[in-house]
Scaffold this motif. Structure first.
Motif, PDB file in Angstrom:
ATOM      1  N   ASP A  22       1.844  -2.340 -11.840  1.00 56.91           N
ATOM      2  CA  ASP A  22       2.446  -2.966 -12.960  1.00 56.91           C
ATOM      3  C   ASP A  22       4.175  -2.196 -13.119  1.00 56.91           C
ATOM      4  O   ASP A  22       4.099  -0.790 -12.747  1.00 56.91           O
ATOM      5  N   PHE A  23       5.025  -2.947 -13.597  1.00 54.65           N
ATOM      6  CA  PHE A  23       6.358  -2.354 -13.571  1.00 54.65           C
ATOM      7  C   PHE A  23       6.903  -3.160 -14.785  1.00 54.65           C
ATOM      8  O   PHE A  23       7.255  -4.058 -15.143  1.00 54.65           O
ATOM      9  N   ARG A  24       7.047  -2.365 -16.186  1.00 52.73           N
ATOM     10  CA  ARG A  24       7.635  -2.702 -17.375  1.00 52.73           C
ATOM     11  C   ARG A  24       6.686  -3.938 -18.007  1.00 52.73           C
ATOM     12  O   ARG A  24       7.295  -5.011 -18.355  1.00 52.73           O
ATOM     13  N   GLN A  25       5.380  -3.808 -17.703  1.00 48.39           N
ATOM     14  CA  GLN A  25       4.427  -4.794 -18.538  1.00 48.39           C
ATOM     15  C   GLN A  25       4.544  -6.129 -17.775  1.00 48.39           C
ATOM     16  O   GLN A  25       4.686  -7.153 -18.524  1.00 48.39           O
ATOM     17  N   SER A  26       4.976  -6.257 -16.295  1.00 46.03           N
ATOM     18  CA  SER A  26       5.113  -7.606 -15.713  1.00 46.03           C
ATOM     19  C   SER A  26       3.678  -8.242 -15.412  1.00 46.03           C
ATOM     20  O   SER A  26       3.775  -9.070 -14.939  1.00 46.03           O
ATOM     21  N   ALA A  86       3.866   7.880  -0.225  1.00 44.93           N
ATOM     22  CA  ALA A  86       3.047   8.694   0.328  1.00 44.93           C
ATOM     23  C   ALA A  86       1.842   8.986  -0.261  1.00 44.93           C
ATOM     24  O   ALA A  86       0.483   8.926   0.311  1.00 44.93           O
ATOM     25  N   TYR A  87       1.692   9.010  -1.458  1.00 49.81           N
ATOM     26  CA  TYR A  87       0.341   8.901  -2.233  1.00 49.81           C
ATOM     27  C   TYR A  87      -0.495   7.731  -1.781  1.00 49.81           C
ATOM     28  O   TYR A  87      -1.783   7.758  -1.740  1.00 49.81           O
ATOM     29  N   LEU A  88       0.298   6.778  -2.044  1.00 52.18           N
ATOM     30  CA  LEU A  88      -0.442   5.278  -1.655  1.00 52.18           C
ATOM     31  C   LEU A  88      -1.074   5.312  -0.378  1.00 52.18           C
ATOM     32  O   LEU A  88      -1.980   4.924  -0.132  1.00 52.18           O
ATOM     33  N   LYS A  89      -0.298   5.709   0.784  1.00 51.22           N
ATOM     34  CA  LYS A  89      -0.731   5.759   1.953  1.00 51.22           C
ATOM     35  C   LYS A  89      -1.917   6.562   2.098  1.00 51.22           C
ATOM     36  O   LYS A  89      -2.876   6.464   2.819  1.00 51.22           O
ATOM     37  N   GLU A  90      -2.132   7.699   1.456  1.00 52.60           N
ATOM     38  CA  GLU A  90      -3.604   8.588   1.292  1.00 52.60           C
ATOM     39  C   GLU A  90      -4.512   7.950   0.878  1.00 52.60           C
ATOM     40  O   GLU A  90      -5.626   7.884   1.279  1.00 52.60           O
ATOM     41  N   LEU A  91      -4.140   7.121  -0.326  1.00 55.53           N
ATOM     42  CA  LEU A  91      -5.265   6.241  -0.827  1.00 55.53           C
ATOM     43  C   LEU A  91      -5.877   5.178  -0.262  1.00 55.53           C
ATOM     44  O   LEU A  91      -6.943   4.815  -0.297  1.00 55.53           O
ATOM     45  N   LEU A  92      -4.881   4.508   0.409  1.00 59.03           N
ATOM     46  CA  LEU A  92      -5.118   3.308   1.240  1.00 59.03           C
ATOM     47  C   LEU A  92      -5.451   3.336   2.474  1.00 59.03           C
ATOM     48  O   LEU A  92      -4.506   3.650   3.342  1.00 59.03           O
ATOM     49  N   ARG A  93      -6.611   3.150   3.029  1.00 57.36           N
ATOM     50  CA  ARG A  93      -7.026   3.429   4.482  1.00 57.36           C
ATOM     51  C   ARG A  93      -6.631   2.032   5.337  1.00 57.36           C
ATOM     52  O   ARG A  93      -6.992   0.821   5.000  1.00 57.36           O
ATOM     53  N   PRO A  94      -6.031   2.074   6.603  1.00 57.55           N
ATOM     54  CA  PRO A  94      -6.000   0.902   7.035  1.00 57.55           C
ATOM     55  C   PRO A  94      -7.114   0.148   7.329  1.00 57.55           C
ATOM     56  O   PRO A  94      -8.093   0.723   7.643  1.00 57.55           O
ATOM     57  N   GLY A  95      -7.048  -1.147   7.320  1.00 57.45           N
ATOM     58  CA  GLY A  95      -8.084  -2.232   7.164  1.00 57.45           C
ATOM     59  C   GLY A  95      -8.942  -2.483   6.181  1.00 57.45           C
ATOM     60  O   GLY A  95      -9.870  -3.326   6.168  1.00 57.45           O
ATOM     61  N   MET A  96      -8.576  -1.699   4.903  1.00 60.64           N
ATOM     62  CA  MET A  96      -9.133  -2.174   3.670  1.00 60.64           C
ATOM     63  C   MET A  96      -8.679  -3.330   3.291  1.00 60.64           C
ATOM     64  O   MET A  96      -7.337  -3.723   3.485  1.00 60.64           O
ATOM     65  N   ARG A  97      -9.578  -4.084   2.345  1.00 57.15           N
ATOM     66  CA  ARG A  97      -9.293  -5.197   1.885  1.00 57.15           C
ATOM     67  C   ARG A  97      -9.243  -5.177   0.412  1.00 57.15           C
ATOM     68  O   ARG A  97     -10.265  -4.597  -0.183  1.00 57.15           O
ATOM     69  N   ILE A  98      -8.159  -5.232  -0.200  1.00 50.79           N
ATOM     70  CA  ILE A  98      -7.740  -4.775  -1.321  1.00 50.79           C
ATOM     71  C   ILE A  98      -7.310  -5.996  -2.300  1.00 50.79           C
ATOM     72  O   ILE A  98      -6.337  -6.980  -1.728  1.00 50.79           O
ATOM     73  N   ALA A  99      -7.699  -6.120  -3.510  1.00 50.20           N
ATOM     74  CA  ALA A  99      -7.377  -7.227  -4.276  1.00 50.20           C
ATOM     75  C   ALA A  99      -6.058  -6.853  -5.193  1.00 50.20           C
ATOM     76  O   ALA A  99      -6.136  -5.713  -5.686  1.00 50.20           O
ATOM     77  N   MET A 100      -4.930  -7.714  -5.153  1.00 53.75           N
ATOM     78  CA  MET A 100      -3.953  -7.337  -6.319  1.00 53.75           C
ATOM     79  C   MET A 100      -3.763  -8.861  -6.831  1.00 53.75           C
ATOM     80  O   MET A 100      -4.302  -9.928  -6.518  1.00 53.75           O
ATOM     81  N   GLU A 101      -3.047  -8.805  -7.940  1.00 50.16           N
ATOM     82  CA  GLU A 101      -2.469  -9.963  -8.615  1.00 50.16           C
ATOM     83  C   GLU A 101      -1.614 -10.776  -7.871  1.00 50.16           C
ATOM     84  O   GLU A 101      -0.202 -10.676  -8.178  1.00 50.16           O
ATOM     85  N   VAL A 114       2.494  -9.608  -8.897  1.00 50.89           N
ATOM     86  CA  VAL A 114       3.167  -8.509  -8.337  1.00 50.89           C
ATOM     87  C   VAL A 114       4.033  -9.079  -7.325  1.00 50.89           C
ATOM     88  O   VAL A 114       3.826  -9.943  -6.479  1.00 50.89           O
ATOM     89  N   ASP A 115       5.122  -8.184  -7.533  1.00 50.25           N
ATOM     90  CA  ASP A 115       6.478  -9.034  -6.633  1.00 50.25           C
ATOM     91  C   ASP A 115       6.154  -8.910  -5.105  1.00 50.25           C
ATOM     92  O   ASP A 115       5.484  -7.899  -4.505  1.00 50.25           O
ATOM     93  N   GLY A 116       6.712  -9.569  -4.270  1.00 51.81           N
ATOM     94  CA  GLY A 116       6.498  -9.499  -3.063  1.00 51.81           C
ATOM     95  C   GLY A 116       7.074  -8.432  -2.273  1.00 51.81           C
ATOM     96  O   GLY A 116       6.262  -8.053  -1.252  1.00 51.81           O
ATOM     97  N   GLY A 117       7.889  -7.667  -2.773  1.00 54.68           N
ATOM     98  CA  GLY A 117       8.323  -6.368  -2.143  1.00 54.68           C
ATOM     99  C   GLY A 117       7.298  -5.285  -2.185  1.00 54.68           C
ATOM    100  O   GLY A 117       6.822  -4.680  -1.283  1.00 54.68           O
TER     101      GLY A 117
END
Length: 365
Positions: A22-26, A86-101, A114-117
Motif C-alpha cells: 500500500d501507498f497512502r491507502q491506495s 534489498a529486504y524485498l529480495k531477501e523475502l521473495l525467492r525466485p520462482g515463487m508464485r505470489i498473489a497481489m492486488e 497495486v501500481d504497474g511499477g
C-alpha cells in the motif's frame, strides 16, 4: 486478521504467499483483509508478506515504523529505497508464485490496486505475480450466518416499505392528486427509515429518465408522474447493526391499471431466439438441436404458435389464452439433459405450470 484462514486459502490456490502493498491507502482490499485501521497516518509505502506456511513479515518505512504493529510476525524497517528493495529480495525467492492486488489486462479494475511499477519491481526478483482476486473475495465477500440473516431481514423490511408506497401512490392516482419523482423519492426514503433500516436515497425515475441507470431526482431537477407513466424504483438499505448486509432491489411500476399497460406482441420465434442465446452464450449452441417449445391443445402438439426459430421460422404471435411447452435441452455425446414446464399465455400476463420448476437433478436415494 485471520492468519490461519489466509494460509489455508493460499494452500488451496497453490500459492507461495500473499504480498500486501500500500501507498497512502491506495489498496483498500489490504486494509479490509488485514483488519487495519484507516484512522492512522499512512504516507509511506509498506509491504506485508504472508507466506503459505512461515511467519509473516512486515516491511515498513522508518518514517512510519509504527504502522502494521497490530499484525503478527516479524518486522523489517527500511530507510532508503535501496534498503526496501534489498529486504524485498531477501523475502521473495525466485520462482515463487505470489498473489497481489493485480488484475491481468485490468480485467477487474476493482482488484487493480497495486501500481504497474511495483508489479515490475516484484517481477524483477524472479517472482510470478498472480491476481489475488479469487483469494481476496474469501475474506471480503463471504458472509457469516448472522450477516445472511441481516440481509434477509433488511430485504423483507424494504419490500414491505415498497408495498406501502405503491398503495399510497395508487390512492393518490385514483384521487387525481399531483405526483412527481422528488416528492415520491422523499416519501420512500421516510418509509425506509420508518422500517428500521439505514437507506441511501432511493431512485425514482419516470419514462426516459429511467434510461439513465444512475438518474437521481432532486428538488431542482425532477419530472412529474402522470397517468400512463412507467416508473423505476431502485432502493437499498441495511439494518443498523454493525456488519449488517445491504438489500438492494429494483421494481417497475405503471401509473395506471394492468389493462392500460402497453403490450408488445411476441412471436414464437422470438422466444426461441432468447432461449437459444442463453445456451449459446455458455458454449452449447451446437448441442441444442430442437425448438424451444410447441403449442399444446387437445392434442399434445397443437396447431398454435410454436417457440421455434430453429426447425421452422414460426412468426405467429403468441395469442392470449393459449398454452405451450418450454423445454430447452442440451444433448452431449455422453448424456442429454432437458427441462420442461408449460406456459399459459393470457391477455396481460402468463402463468407457468408444473411448478416448482426443477432446479437440480433429483437423487432417487
Amino acid at each position: 486478521m485471520e492468519l490461519a484462514a489466509i494460509q489455508q486459502a493460499l494452500t488451496a490456490e497453490k500459492l507461495d504467499g500473499w504480498l500486501f502493498y500500500d501507498f497512502r491507502q491506495s489498496n483498500p482490499i489490504a486494509y479490509n483483509v488485514l483488519s487495519l485501521s484507516k484512522a492512522e497516518l499512512y504516507t509511506r509505502r509498506w509491504f506485508y508478506l504472508v507466506p503459505v506456511r512461515e511467519t509473516p513479515t512486515a516491511l515498513v518505512s522508518a518514517v512510519e515504523s509504527h504502522v502494521l504493529r497490530s499484525l503478527p510476525g516479524t518486522r523489517r524497517v527500511f530507510r532508503t529505497w535501496q534498503e526496501m528493495q534489498a529486504y524485498l529480495k531477501e523475502l521473495l525467492r525466485p520462482g515463487m508464485r505470489i498473489a497481489m492486488e493485480y488484475s491481468p489486462l485490468n480485467a477487474i479494475p476493482y482488484m487493480s490496486r497495486v501500481d504497474g511499477g511495483t508489479i515490475d519491481l516484484i517481477r524483477s526478483f524472479g517472482i510470478e505475480v498472480v491476481s489475488s482476486a479469487n483469494i481476496a473475495q474469501r475474506f471480503e465477500a463471504q458472509l457469516t450466518g448472522e450477516q445472511v440473516a441481516s440481509h434477509r431481514e433488511a430485504g423483507q423490511r424494504i419490500i414491505a416499505a415498497k408495498d406501502i408506497l405503491f398503495k399510497e401512490l395508487g390512492d393518490r392516482l385514483r384521487a387525481n392528486q399531483p405526483l412527481d419523482e422528488y416528492s415520491v423519492q422523499q416519501r420512500f426514503l421516510t418509509l425506509l427509515q420508518q422500517a428500521g433500516t439505514v437507506p441511501d436515497i432511493p431512485h425514482v425515475a419516470v419514462n426516459a429518465n429511467a434510461s439513465n441507470p444512475h438518474y437521481e431526482s432532486t428538488a431542482a431537477n425532477h419530472s412529474p408522474i402522470q397517468r400512463g407513466d412507467l416508473i423505476l424504483f431502485d432502493f437499498w438499505a441495511h439494518l443498523p447493526d454493525p456488519g449488517a448486509i445491504y438489500a438492494d432491489y429494483t421494481w417497475m411500476a405503471f401509473a395506471g391499471t394492468s389493462e392500460e399497460i402497453p403490450h408488445q406482441p411476441v412471436e414464437g420465434r422470438q422466444v426461441d431466439d432468447v432461449t437459444r442465446a442463453v445456451i449459446a452464450e455458455v458454449g452449447y449452441a451446437d448441442y441444442f438441436i430442437h425448438r424451444t417449445g410447441h403449442n399444446i391443445g387437445t392434442v399434445v402438439h397443437g396447431n398454435g404458435a410454436n417457440l421455434d426459430n430453429y426447425e421452422t421460422q414460426d412468426d405467429r404471435v403468441l395469442l392470449p389464452n393459449t398454452c405451450c411447452s418450454v423445454e430447452p435441452g442440451i444433448y452431449l455425446p455422453e448424456f442429454g439433459i432437458r427441462s420442461e414446464v408449460n406456459l399459459l399465455v393470457f391477455e396481460h400476463d402468463a402463468e407457468i405450470t408444473g411448478v416448482p420448476p426443477q432446479q437440480e437433478i433429483t437423487p432417487l436415494l
